[in-house]
Scaffold this active site. Structure first.
Site, PDB file in Angstrom:
ATOM      1  N   ASP A   1       0.853  -1.263   0.385  1.00 18.82           N
ATOM      2  CA  ASP A   1       0.058  -0.100  -0.280  1.00 18.82           C
ATOM      3  C   ASP A   1       1.215   1.226   0.060  1.00 18.82           C
ATOM      4  O   ASP A   1       1.718   1.401   0.915  1.00 18.82           O
ATOM      5  CB  ASP A   1      -0.696  -0.101   1.234  1.00 18.82           C
ATOM      6  CG  ASP A   1      -1.789   0.850   1.486  1.00 18.82           C
ATOM      7  OD1 ASP A   1      -1.909   1.937   0.109  1.00 18.82           O
ATOM      8  OD2 ASP A   1      -2.471   1.116   2.139  1.00 18.82           O
TER       9      ASP A   1
ATOM     10  N   GLU B   1      -3.086   0.202  -3.808  1.00 20.80           N
ATOM     11  CA  GLU B   1      -2.938  -0.760  -3.550  1.00 20.80           C
ATOM     12  C   GLU B   1      -3.321  -1.973  -3.245  1.00 20.80           C
ATOM     13  O   GLU B   1      -4.596  -2.542  -4.009  1.00 20.80           O
ATOM     14  CB  GLU B   1      -3.292  -1.136  -1.858  1.00 20.80           C
ATOM     15  CG  GLU B   1      -5.683  -0.640  -2.104  1.00 20.80           C
ATOM     16  CD  GLU B   1      -5.667  -0.468  -0.685  1.00 20.80           C
ATOM     17  OE1 GLU B   1      -5.369  -1.879   0.455  1.00 20.80           O
ATOM     18  OE2 GLU B   1      -6.646  -0.663  -0.039  1.00 20.80           O
TER      19      GLU B   1
END
Length: 340
Positions: A6, A97
């Site tokens: 992420d 992400e």
């Protein structure tokens, strides 16, 4: 083994990368509201969704940049290209992400997964100038929790022993996908942590007014059989483009010019996709942050630019912006695509 990678404060990190004077400073990305806050701004208490004027009134030292959607999409593509160099099994969670299944690497050991995650983080920093946090675990839940714990710009690896120790103590409110309504319903029957689910069945949770799909998921989390399946994205359902007008306006020529530019960009993004759009959606945002989206089906699927432009203009008129007293701050166009 699953990696959850992420990019930290994605929009803000891109802006700080591209504008050195913003590095290390509390800054936000947004127009009417804060879309993303840098970690320096978050340390002050700034959060996404805060009206920008309120944020500036409370924290006048904040630097502000406008959203640059096309830039973020380009960087997102570069980030996912790095992910897919590690493995073909990549499940996007958002534009910054994803879950990566690296079980096939070195027999699927936790140590090798950790090395892959750290290598990805180093490449993202060196090649893209972005901080990426990562979590490594046997399944998605703990990989997601680990990457959350790793922020900002860190790596957390959860081995089997740690997972077994931590799992029963997890607050249900912290479980990925469990919202406030479900949390409250569980609290009413004395369930605050995963350990409290012992003795409950799926039907029992449903009787406690928990949705069946969520009840089933909670049982798998309790039993340690939760999701480790990577779901590859199917064909995209639409292509779109939107851009802020900079300042609120009611001037037809300005709004229509932005509409046309967004349609052209959406068609460019359609690129070599052979499918023909079946619907045109026009998105209009006003100066009070309220939005309207107007879908207009096409008479027949087509990529014909004059037909798409005429339909986009029709949708814009249907939005009622000309008769509305509010100014327009953003215009967007979406082209809906058939899935089959």
């Amino acid at each position: 083994m699953i990696i959850h990678a992420d990019a930290d404060a994605f929009f803000a990190s891109v802006e700080q990368r591209d504008h050195p004077h913003l590095r290390g400073r509390p800054m936000v990305v947004g127009e009417q509201v804060v879309a993303c806050a840098s970690y320096e701004a978050r340390a002050l208490g700034v959060r996404a969704g805060t009206p920008l004027r309120h944020a500036l009134r409370r924290w006048p030292q904040l630097a502000v940049t406008e959203l640059r959607g096309e830039v973020y999409e380009e960087v997102s593509g570069q980030l996912f290209a790095l992910f897919r160099e590690a493995t073909d099994l990549v499940e996007p969670g958002s534009m910054e992400e994803a879950f990566l299944d690296v079980s096939a690497l070195d027999g699927g050991s936790i140590d090798e997964a950790g090395r892959v995650a750290e290598h990805l983080r180093r490449r993202a920093r060196a090649e893209l100038g972005l901080p990426v946090s990562a979590g490594v675990a046997r399944a998605k839940l703990f990989a997601k929790l680990a990457s959350r714990r790793a922020k900002p710009d860190g790596l957390v690896v959860v081995d089997a022993a740690t997972e077994a120790r931590v799992r029963p103590r997890l607050p249900v409110a912290d479980l990925w996908g469990v919202g406030p309504v479900t949390t409250d319903k569980l609290a009413e029957v004395g369930i605050a942590r995963v350990a409290d689910l012992v003795g409950w069945s799926e039907d029992g949770l449903v009787e406690a007014r928990v949705a069946r799909a969520m009840a089933r998921r909670l049982i798998t989390i309790r039993d340690g059989t939760d999701d480790a399946t990577i779901r590859l994205p199917g064909p995209r359902r639409s292509v779109s483009s939107q851009r802020s007008l900079g300042r609120a306006t009611r001037q037809r020529s300005v709004i229509e010019r932005s509409l046309r530019e967004n349609l052209d960009r959406a068609l460019q993004r359609l690129a070599d996709d052979p499918r023909e759009p079946t619907r045109v959606d026009v998105h209009v945002r006003f100066d009070d942050d309220q939005s309207v989206q107007v879908p207009v089906p096409l008479e027949r699927p087509t990529r014909d630019e004059p037909a798409l432009w005429a339909t986009a203009q029709e949708a814009l008129v249907r939005s009622g912006y000309e008769d509305d007293g509010r100014g327009v701050t953003l215009v967007g166009v979406g082209l809906h695509l058939p899935v089959a």
